[in-house]
Design a protein around this motif. Structure first.
Motif, PDB file in Angstrom:
ATOM      1  N   SER A  13       0.932  -1.317   0.071  1.00 14.44           N
ATOM      2  CA  SER A  13      -0.085   0.008  -0.089  1.00 14.44           C
ATOM      3  C   SER A  13       0.870   1.164  -0.207  1.00 14.44           C
ATOM      4  O   SER A  13       0.268   2.334  -0.742  1.00 14.44           O
ATOM      5  CB  SER A  13      -0.917   0.075   1.257  1.00 14.44           C
ATOM      6  OG  SER A  13      -1.884  -1.136   1.251  1.00 14.44           O
ATOM      7  N   GLU A  63      -9.058  -2.694  -3.650  1.00 13.25           N
ATOM      8  CA  GLU A  63      -8.484  -3.387  -2.439  1.00 13.25           C
ATOM      9  C   GLU A  63      -8.250  -4.889  -2.843  1.00 13.25           C
ATOM     10  O   GLU A  63      -8.736  -5.314  -4.111  1.00 13.25           O
ATOM     11  CB  GLU A  63      -9.583  -3.213  -1.496  1.00 13.25           C
ATOM     12  CG  GLU A  63      -9.895  -1.845  -0.937  1.00 13.25           C
ATOM     13  CD  GLU A  63     -10.871  -1.964   0.336  1.00 13.25           C
ATOM     14  OE1 GLU A  63     -11.621  -3.257   0.373  1.00 13.25           O
ATOM     15  OE2 GLU A  63     -11.070  -1.001   0.794  1.00 13.25           O
ATOM     16  N   ARG A  73      -5.243  -4.084   4.772  1.00 17.39           N
ATOM     17  CA  ARG A  73      -4.791  -2.847   4.551  1.00 17.39           C
ATOM     18  C   ARG A  73      -3.151  -2.607   4.102  1.00 17.39           C
ATOM     19  O   ARG A  73      -2.881  -1.400   3.711  1.00 17.39           O
ATOM     20  CB  ARG A  73      -4.763  -2.087   5.917  1.00 17.39           C
ATOM     21  CG  ARG A  73      -6.230  -2.112   6.273  1.00 17.39           C
ATOM     22  CD  ARG A  73      -6.634  -1.876   7.957  1.00 17.39           C
ATOM     23  NE  ARG A  73      -5.769  -2.642   8.675  1.00 17.39           N
ATOM     24  CZ  ARG A  73      -5.975  -2.432  10.109  1.00 17.39           C
ATOM     25  NH1 ARG A  73      -6.143  -1.330  10.612  1.00 17.39           N
ATOM     26  NH2 ARG A  73      -5.285  -3.223  10.864  1.00 17.39           N
ATOM     27  N   ARG A 115      -2.183  -3.348  -1.982  1.00 18.14           N
ATOM     28  CA  ARG A 115      -3.329  -2.932  -3.078  1.00 18.14           C
ATOM     29  C   ARG A 115      -3.164  -3.678  -4.405  1.00 18.14           C
ATOM     30  O   ARG A 115      -2.029  -4.275  -4.368  1.00 18.14           O
ATOM     31  CB  ARG A 115      -3.140  -1.324  -3.159  1.00 18.14           C
ATOM     32  CG  ARG A 115      -3.589  -0.505  -1.972  1.00 18.14           C
ATOM     33  CD  ARG A 115      -5.148  -0.499  -1.935  1.00 18.14           C
ATOM     34  NE  ARG A 115      -5.746   0.455  -0.723  1.00 18.14           N
ATOM     35  CZ  ARG A 115      -5.949  -0.044   0.477  1.00 18.14           C
ATOM     36  NH1 ARG A 115      -5.523  -1.632   0.695  1.00 18.14           N
ATOM     37  NH2 ARG A 115      -6.433   0.566   1.332  1.00 18.14           N
TER      38      ARG A 115
END
Length: 566
Positions: free
Chosen positions: A73, A98, A111, A114
């Protein structure tokens, strides 16, 4: 596939409406069997119904799988810049997503990663590395993973933070619908492959889109119109030109292909069966700081002439007036103070002499309105034969707050207007003749003209004439345009003494340009025989106070009505 039923007419026409052909006896007239692309009808007069368009839209729904990579990410912004050339670029779609739970590795936090969606393939093939090709394979590839930058990212990752194992190949599926395609993309899928050029562009006039469809596209005209309407929120109605400009008012026959629901029609019937008087063909166009209201079906307007309007307006106004206006506009964008108000008053002053213009074929005022609403010290005598154009000219003068003393309007034949100004002793510095089809022929109105203004040392001041016409694209085009002017004037033009110039206004077709021939009215016209104008059906009317109008001379032979376009 069974063809849908044809429309009952060739479209709702502003001037002309034609009947469409009938489908073959065996044709299924429902739209349930619609497929892409639509077949080319065997009957050349066959027209697909507007109703089939909604059926076609559902055929664009599909799921497309794109290559992708999963990345850390915190490197999203950096890698989007590095790989921008291979990212998926689809309208109304993002390229960062996501990572679904099913693609996460054990103990991998959703989290922390990506997914970057990539192009399905490279835009241009690239050479395979040595050893990658065999005797049975090609030496190039469009595989997006073969891109050098992408290969580098996949092979190295970000060694400094231990994310090597995080960056990996993946895929991403997107749902594509009709809404994601452009006009050109939609029409390329709907129209048969035999139609090479799709009509994805159009001329706009306010909320109206105007297209010129070729004969091969006519069976699909309602589908084309609806597609343009769907993809352009600012467009409320789409019209197609179905003839050439042949009448004296410069209007052309047209048909309405599509109309947005809720547009003003005052009870007018649906597309394909609509009265000629269409309130939603009245548009408001903004050009060069002015607003113009007009009925697109009843008056002449060409948005492609915007730059020519500006060129001539600024040429006539003069450099000092144009510079003053630009400074004034710049001050309006700032918060006005007392000091700036005082400066603006100075800006409004101009040392250039008053300029008088004769706009002989004025239309709705694309030259006269900006000249008298934006600049000080300019007087325009604006004339048009079309009474509807004349009424819109008056309306646009009020809309743009043109000074009544500066803009004087007439509803007359063009030749009669020139004679009227001469008889009234009205001198003008410039004359504009914006009628490309036949303006040069109107120059015969200046034969025998004796309205030259005396200057010192026995010389005479001459008006500058600006004549629009069509011409070819070869080396002879300029000379041929000048020759047309000379023939109508009845005397020759000296390129140096008469300051003759020819300006290319725009590209009309592969073999035709629109030109503007400008020259000082030659003194030789005084020696030519003045033409006589017939009174048969000629209207002479102006907005000046009573008493200014004079009766035009009448004699034979009468002027051909088609030639008296103004």
């Amino acid at each position: 596939m069974s063809e849908p039923s044809p429309s009952t007419s060739n479209g709702d026409a502003a001037t002309v409406s034609c009947a469409s052909g009938q489908p073959p006896a065996s044709t299924d007239t429902t739209t349930s069997g619609a497929t892409l692309p639509l077949p080319l009808p065997t009957d050349p007069s066959y027209v697909y119904q507007p109703a089939i368009h909604s059926k076609l839209k559902s055929l664009f729904d599909e799921t497309i799988t794109h290559p992708a990579i999963i990345i850390p990410s915190r490197q999203t912004a950096e890698l989007r810049r590095t790989l921008s050339h291979v990212l998926m670029h689809r309208p109304k779609m993002k390229d960062v997503y996501e990572v679904p739970q099913s693609e996460l590795r054990p103990n991998e936090d959703s989290r922390s990663v990506r997914k970057l969606a990539l192009k399905q393939k490279l835009d241009e093939p690239i050479a395979l590395e040595d050893g990658a090709a065999t005797a049975n394979t090609t030496t190039t590839t469009t595989d997006v993973y073969a891109d050098a930058e992408l290969k580098k990212v996949l092979s190295t990752g970000s060694e400094s933070n231990g994310d090597n194992d995080t960056i990996r190949k993946s895929t991403h599926s997107v749902q594509i619908t009709y809404n994601h395609y452009t006009v050109e993309e939609v029409l390329r899928r709907i129209l048969p492959s035999s139609i090479k050029e799709v009509p994805s562009s159009f001329e706009s006039a306010g909320h109206l889109a105007h297209i010129n469809l070729r004969e091969e596209m006519l069976p699909y005209k309602f589908i084309i119109g609806k597609t343009i309407l769907d993809k352009n929120p600012g467009v409320a109605i789409v019209v197609n030109k179905i003839g050439t400009i042949e009448n004296e008012f410069r209007t052309f026959p047209m048909e309405i292909l599509a109309r947005r629901e809720g547009s003003i029609n005052n009870g007018a019937k649906d597309v394909g069966n609509k009265p000629t008087n269409s309130p939603d063909l009245e548009v408001e166009v903004k050009e060069e700081g002015c607003k113009f209201r007009l009925d697109f079906a009843k008056v002449y307007w060409n948005s492609r002439l915007q730059f020519e309007h500006r060129r001539l307006v600024e040429l006539i106004a003069g450099e000092e007036r144009v510079a003053n206006q630009q400074r004034k506009n710049g001050k309006r964008k700032k918060k006005r103070s007392r000091a700036s108000d005082a400066e603006a008053c100075v800006v409004d002053t101009c040392s250039e002499p008053i300029v008088v213009v004769a706009d002989i074929m004025a239309g709705v005022g694309p030259f006269s309105v900006p000249l008298t609403s934006r600049f000080q010290g300019i007087i325009c005598h604006a004339n048009d034969l079309n009474p509807i154009s004349y009424n819109y000219l008056k309306e646009n003068a009020k809309l743009n707050k043109c000074n009544e003393e500066a803009l004087r309007m007439y509803n007359m034949d063009g030749r009669a207007f020139v004679h009227h100004l001469e008889k009234q002793g009205i001198w003008f510095d410039h004359a504009i003749m914006n009628l490309p089809a036949s303006a040069p022929e109107f120059l015969d109105a200046f034969r025998g003209w004796n309205g030259f203004r005396a200057r010192c040392a026995g010389s005479e001041q001459r008006p500058m004439i600006h004549v629009h016409c069509f011409g070819g694209k070869d080396d002879k085009a300029d000379d041929e345009a000048i020759a047309r002017c000379e023939k109508a004037l009845g005397c020759s033009l000296d390129k140096a003494a008469d300051d003759v110039s020819v300006y290319i206004v725009r590209d009309v077709s592969p073999k035709k340009n629109m030109l503007c021939v400008s020259f000082l009215l030659p003194l030789g016209v005084k020696e030519t025989k003045r033409i006589n104008l017939s009174g048969g059906g000629m209207v002479e009317e102006e907005t000046s106070p009573p008493g200014d109008m004079v009766e035009e001379e009448t004699a034979s032979p009468p002027v051909d009505k088609k030639a008296r376009i103004s």
